[in-house]
Design a protein around this motif. Sequence first.
Motif, mmCIF file in Angstrom:
data_model
loop_
_atom_site.group_PDB
_atom_site.id
_atom_site.type_symbol
_atom_site.label_atom_id
_atom_site.label_comp_id
_atom_site.label_asym_id
_atom_site.label_seq_id
_atom_site.Cartn_x
_atom_site.Cartn_y
_atom_site.Cartn_z
ATOM 1 N N ILE A 13 0.968 -0.782 0.028
ATOM 2 C CA ILE A 13 0.297 0.050 0.259
ATOM 3 C C ILE A 13 0.871 1.056 0.371
ATOM 4 O O ILE A 13 1.811 0.948 0.669
ATOM 5 C CB ILE A 13 -0.774 0.344 1.670
ATOM 6 C CG1 ILE A 13 -2.129 1.155 0.451
ATOM 7 C CG2 ILE A 13 -0.563 0.185 2.360
ATOM 8 C CD1 ILE A 13 -3.153 1.708 2.092
ATOM 9 N N GLU A 14 0.659 2.377 -0.728
ATOM 10 C CA GLU A 14 1.070 4.030 -0.662
ATOM 11 C C GLU A 14 -0.622 4.564 -0.788
ATOM 12 O O GLU A 14 -0.854 4.710 -1.775
ATOM 13 C CB GLU A 14 2.333 3.521 -1.637
ATOM 14 C CG GLU A 14 2.155 5.456 -1.439
ATOM 15 C CD GLU A 14 3.669 5.322 -2.561
ATOM 16 O OE1 GLU A 14 4.864 5.013 -2.007
ATOM 17 O OE2 GLU A 14 3.568 5.812 -3.707
ATOM 18 N N LYS A 15 0.034 5.196 0.222
ATOM 19 C CA LYS A 15 -1.515 6.226 0.372
ATOM 20 C C LYS A 15 -2.611 5.390 0.177
ATOM 21 O O LYS A 15 -2.663 4.943 1.430
ATOM 22 C CB LYS A 15 -2.108 7.267 -0.366
ATOM 23 C CG LYS A 15 0.317 8.702 -0.799
ATOM 24 C CD LYS A 15 -0.001 9.470 -1.132
ATOM 25 C CE LYS A 15 1.462 10.079 -1.419
ATOM 26 N NZ LYS A 15 1.390 11.958 -2.193
ATOM 27 N N ASP A 16 -3.426 5.753 -0.548
ATOM 28 C CA ASP A 16 -4.870 5.110 -0.729
ATOM 29 C C ASP A 16 -4.910 3.998 -1.564
ATOM 30 O O ASP A 16 -6.255 3.725 -2.588
ATOM 31 C CB ASP A 16 -6.201 6.263 -0.876
ATOM 32 C CG ASP A 16 -5.851 6.962 -2.036
ATOM 33 O OD1 ASP A 16 -4.472 6.938 -2.876
ATOM 34 O OD2 ASP A 16 -7.055 8.213 -2.325
ATOM 35 N N PRO B 275 4.949 -6.998 -3.740
ATOM 36 C CA PRO B 275 5.174 -6.511 -4.014
ATOM 37 C C PRO B 275 5.737 -5.931 -3.186
ATOM 38 O O PRO B 275 5.313 -5.458 -1.853
ATOM 39 C CB PRO B 275 4.032 -6.155 -4.904
ATOM 40 C CG PRO B 275 2.570 -6.590 -4.023
ATOM 41 C CD PRO B 275 3.095 -7.944 -4.005
ATOM 42 N N VAL B 276 6.989 -4.479 -3.573
ATOM 43 C CA VAL B 276 7.145 -3.605 -2.686
ATOM 44 C C VAL B 276 7.254 -1.886 -3.633
ATOM 45 O O VAL B 276 7.008 -1.752 -4.542
ATOM 46 C CB VAL B 276 8.452 -3.705 -2.239
ATOM 47 C CG1 VAL B 276 9.541 -3.238 -3.050
ATOM 48 C CG2 VAL B 276 8.917 -2.414 -0.716
ATOM 49 N N ILE B 277 6.451 -1.148 -2.312
ATOM 50 C CA ILE B 277 6.014 -0.124 -3.322
ATOM 51 C C ILE B 277 7.056 1.366 -3.256
ATOM 52 O O ILE B 277 7.346 1.361 -1.156
ATOM 53 C CB ILE B 277 4.651 0.956 -3.322
ATOM 54 C CG1 ILE B 277 2.908 -0.804 -3.804
ATOM 55 C CG2 ILE B 277 3.832 2.154 -4.275
ATOM 56 C CD1 ILE B 277 1.971 -0.030 -3.683
ATOM 57 N N ARG B 278 7.431 2.137 -3.533
ATOM 58 C CA ARG B 278 8.175 3.207 -3.082
ATOM 59 C C ARG B 278 7.877 4.298 -4.139
ATOM 60 O O ARG B 278 8.932 3.812 -5.582
ATOM 61 C CB ARG B 278 10.316 2.274 -3.059
ATOM 62 C CG ARG B 278 10.110 1.983 -2.306
ATOM 63 C CD ARG B 278 9.571 2.577 -0.519
ATOM 64 N NE ARG B 278 10.793 1.776 0.161
ATOM 65 C CZ ARG B 278 9.824 1.023 0.742
ATOM 66 N NH1 ARG B 278 8.507 0.615 0.324
ATOM 67 N NH2 ARG B 278 10.290 -0.189 2.215
#
Length: 617
Positions: free
Chosen positions: A339-342, A377-380
């Motif tokens: 997750i990143e933000k919404d 996954p990873v989110i950056r």
Amino acid sequence: MKRILYIGLLCFFAKLTLAQSSFQFAQISDLHIGSHNADEDLRRTIRDINANPDIRFVIASGDITEFGSDAEIKLAKQLLDSLNKPWYIIPGNHDDNWSESGTNTFNRIFGNEVFAFNYGGIHFLGANCGPNMKMSPGQVPYGNIVWLDSVLATIPEREPIVFVDHYPLDSGLNNWYEIADRLKKHNIQLYMCGHGHQNRQYDFEGIPGVMGRSNLRAKDSIGGYNVITIDNGRAVYRERKPGVQTKKEWVTVVLKDHHLDADTRSWPRPSYTINQSYPQVKEIWRYQDSSDIGNGFVLYRNRIITPDSRGRVLALDPDANRVVWQFETGGKIYAAPAIEKDRVVIPSTDGTIYCLDAGSGALLWSTPTAKSIVATPVIRNGTVFVGSSEGKFRALRLADGKIIWEYDSVRNFVKAMPLYTEGKLVFGSWGNELYALNSKTGKADWVFHNGYGNRMLSPASCLPVTAFGRIFMVAPDQYMTALDAATGRLIWKHRWNDHRVRESMGLSADKKVVFAKTMQGHLVGVDTKADSAVIVWKTDNVFNYELNPSKITERKGRVYAFSDKGVIAAFDRKTGATVWVHKVANCLVHDLQFISDRKIAVTTMDGKVVVLQISKK
């Protein structure tokens, strides 16, 4: 009246004759297609079975393949299709744990992972044993238990049952007691299994059990299988060496109604008494999913967003005690969401990467791939990084799912979440390699080979950690390895005989200590700056024998770890002393996250989502 009595007697004697009919069938087990000589051993056995007209059907009791790969499953199906009589099949842990398709290919190729049929007045039932996609003791999937309940409900009272699973009905199967308790309410006459590669007789709380040998030749020149003769209320086992001889009977099981439903003996069950020793930990909420949960979760505005093995993504609100929204994919999910933000990103084994609105569950975009995805996954910074089962690793734009770059030189498949550090993505694969990719270009900065030919020793289930210019990893080879983060050069590699680490690790908040869980049930803290493997402290043994590939975390001076038997523990960061222990289930815990400083959420393999409250004591 005489006519009714006559018809009743005919039905009675017909049923009696059916129940006492004599027949033979074969049990083949632990075929391990994909391992050395396994296909040749199976071909020989199939020719032998086909030449025996007395064998009516064949049961294949798990570990059909060595690594659960699509190619191995397809080859096994091709070989088994040459049998000239009916055959029934279930998967084993080798088919489930290392499945590049997230166990979907087995179901698609063989049509199911369970079976139920009637022959000679006996109901033969077979179910999957797991564990699915994570190393742990066996775990009959929750969906298979629901299936078993539905099948047992259709069997007329006291009609005989033979149950088949890959694992024995003991503690090697985490939820063995759930199966045993169900079977004992019925006329269970025999439990058949494989897994141990040897012929062996058991007594499972009064249920007669028999383990069949592996079909592999091992150190012999020819493999083998068992021919079971059902005759006059007995099951007679004889081992057959294909084309050579049928050995004399090695075990005979009396088939009868043991009336275990009336057994008043008190049999041991998993104990939760440890929770009484640490009253500062209280369970305040629990949700039971309708299937297994395959991996971890994310938190969003006090909601728990978790996938399940039915292919759904659920947003749960513990405070309101409800499911806020759910989204369905086309395949089982064994990745954890990111997750990143919404925005929530979740890959599915249907071969698609999905992005959902965290508030509503609405689909924002989807990106198809050529194969199943079981990797997390990873989110950056607006970029999604994720591996797949097609030998690729991708970067996608979070805004719309557009592929930014692809790295297509991964050996075997990716399973775990990558480590993002200093502009690199570091991750392992089931090809014995650890990769460091440039996050901007997708080019490999370095690739470290773990030094083995055996893919099961790959660093694929571990989330590496980094500190002071070093990358640390643990793998099924039971070594901890330290690499230079810039070059991938080996700094040290060590295996402690009394502290055998395996796939579960984490890092202290100050990065001075890398944590690792041992197979013996301890945690060890290892100095991240030392020139060799130096243990700073070791905890008490609170987990016992333990295999769960999980993340160890520190928060405000406490180190948190969890086990493959539902145990969560907190330790003092400085000394390793046990602070508290709590058991939430009798299966693998996937993930632990803090809703607040005193409130913890966890998910378990058998579909439980639990919230714990920690007091200030």
